[in-house]
Design a protein around this motif. Sequence first.
Motif, mmCIF file in Angstrom:
data_model
loop_
_atom_site.group_PDB
_atom_site.id
_atom_site.type_symbol
_atom_site.label_atom_id
_atom_site.label_comp_id
_atom_site.label_asym_id
_atom_site.label_seq_id
_atom_site.Cartn_x
_atom_site.Cartn_y
_atom_site.Cartn_z
ATOM 1 N N PHE A 217 -0.422 6.301 -8.700
ATOM 2 C CA PHE A 217 -0.413 7.732 -8.377
ATOM 3 C C PHE A 217 -1.016 7.942 -7.000
ATOM 4 O O PHE A 217 -1.597 7.022 -6.405
ATOM 5 C CB PHE A 217 -1.191 8.533 -9.429
ATOM 6 C CG PHE A 217 -2.646 8.172 -9.521
ATOM 7 C CD1 PHE A 217 -3.602 8.895 -8.821
ATOM 8 C CD2 PHE A 217 -3.069 7.101 -10.306
ATOM 9 C CE1 PHE A 217 -4.949 8.560 -8.903
ATOM 10 C CE2 PHE A 217 -4.414 6.770 -10.397
ATOM 11 C CZ PHE A 217 -5.355 7.496 -9.693
ATOM 12 N N LYS A 218 -0.864 9.160 -6.457
ATOM 13 C CA LYS A 218 -1.427 9.509 -5.159
ATOM 14 C C LYS A 218 -2.701 10.318 -5.364
ATOM 15 O O LYS A 218 -2.738 11.240 -6.176
ATOM 16 C CB LYS A 218 -0.425 10.300 -4.328
ATOM 17 C CG LYS A 218 0.695 9.473 -3.743
ATOM 18 C CD LYS A 218 1.526 10.273 -2.751
ATOM 19 C CE LYS A 218 2.594 9.384 -2.110
ATOM 20 N NZ LYS A 218 1.969 8.328 -1.262
ATOM 21 N N ASP A 219 -3.712 9.960 -4.616
ATOM 22 C CA ASP A 219 -4.989 10.656 -4.679
ATOM 23 C C ASP A 219 -5.116 11.517 -3.420
ATOM 24 O O ASP A 219 -5.139 10.996 -2.297
ATOM 25 C CB ASP A 219 -6.134 9.645 -4.756
ATOM 26 C CG ASP A 219 -7.481 10.335 -4.884
ATOM 27 O OD1 ASP A 219 -7.525 11.467 -5.386
ATOM 28 O OD2 ASP A 219 -8.489 9.719 -4.470
ATOM 29 N N GLY A 220 -5.210 12.833 -3.584
ATOM 30 C CA GLY A 220 -5.297 13.735 -2.443
ATOM 31 C C GLY A 220 -3.938 14.307 -2.063
ATOM 32 O O GLY A 220 -2.922 14.054 -2.726
ATOM 33 N N ALA B 120 -3.668 11.800 1.708
ATOM 34 C CA ALA B 120 -3.333 11.225 0.402
ATOM 35 C C ALA B 120 -3.269 9.701 0.495
ATOM 36 O O ALA B 120 -2.866 9.144 1.520
ATOM 37 C CB ALA B 120 -2.003 11.780 -0.084
ATOM 38 N N ARG B 121 -3.673 9.052 -0.533
ATOM 39 C CA ARG B 121 -3.621 7.596 -0.565
ATOM 40 C C ARG B 121 -3.031 7.129 -1.879
ATOM 41 O O ARG B 121 -3.166 7.781 -2.921
ATOM 42 C CB ARG B 121 -5.012 6.996 -0.382
ATOM 43 C CG ARG B 121 -5.996 7.397 -1.454
ATOM 44 C CD ARG B 121 -7.290 6.629 -1.356
ATOM 45 N NE ARG B 121 -8.186 6.950 -2.463
ATOM 46 C CZ ARG B 121 -9.172 6.166 -2.861
ATOM 47 N NH1 ARG B 121 -9.377 5.011 -2.255
ATOM 48 N NH2 ARG B 121 -9.945 6.520 -3.864
#
Length: 214
Positions: free
Chosen positions: A117-120, A125-126
Motif C-alpha cells: 500500500f501507499k503511505d501518505g 507518498a511512499r
Amino acid sequence: MSELTPKQQRFVDEYLVDLNATQAAIRAGYSLRTANEQGSRLLAKASVKAAVQAKQNLLAAKMDVTQERIVDELAKIGFANMQDYMRANAEGDPYLDFSGLTREQAAALAEVTVEDFKDGRGETARDVRRVKFKLHDKRAALVDLGRHLGMFKERIEHTGANGGPIRTESRADFSWMAQLTRDERDTLRVILTRAAAAQAASAGTASNPKGGAG
C-alpha cells in the motif's frame, strides 16, 4: 479373526475417509435412523477394529508416516523462536527477515500475509509492504509432544464418599520432574518460559518500505 461382510468392509472403507462412524455407516448402507448406534457397534467389533487398524497401518507405511516424523514435526513447532524470523535495525526496530529461513523453521509457520500500500499522499507518498506472520500453536504442540513422550500421565480416580455420587477426576502426574537433575530442571524452566513468551507473541507484524530491510 472372522471375515467381514461386504457391508462391514464398505463401512471400514468409508470410515477411513473422515473417521466419522455415523456418516460411514450411512454411506455403507445402514439405516439412517440407527446409523449412530450401528457405527459405534461396528467400531467395537473386534474384526472391524482390526480391519480399520490394518488399513491405517498400510496407509501410514505408504505415506511414510512414522512416530519419529510426527514427533519431529511437533518439535519444530513447539521450539520455534521468534528470533528465527525477525531482526532489529540500528535503532532497535524489528523487521521480518525470511532470507535465511530453513525448511525446519518454515514448518512452524501457520500463515504469512503480504500487503502492499501507499503511505501518505502526493509527492511524499511512499510504497510500503506490510508482512504479517503467525506461528502454529506452540503450547498445543508442546502438550502433544509431552503426552507422546509420556511426560503428562493422567490418573482417573473414582470416589463415592458418604454415599455421594461417583466423581471422575483427571489429574496430571508430574512425578517425573523429581527424577531430573538441577541442570535439567533449569533447562526445562527456560524452555517453558520461552514457550510462554513466544505464545504471547505468536503473531508478528512489521511494516517496511519496499527495498528496505526485511
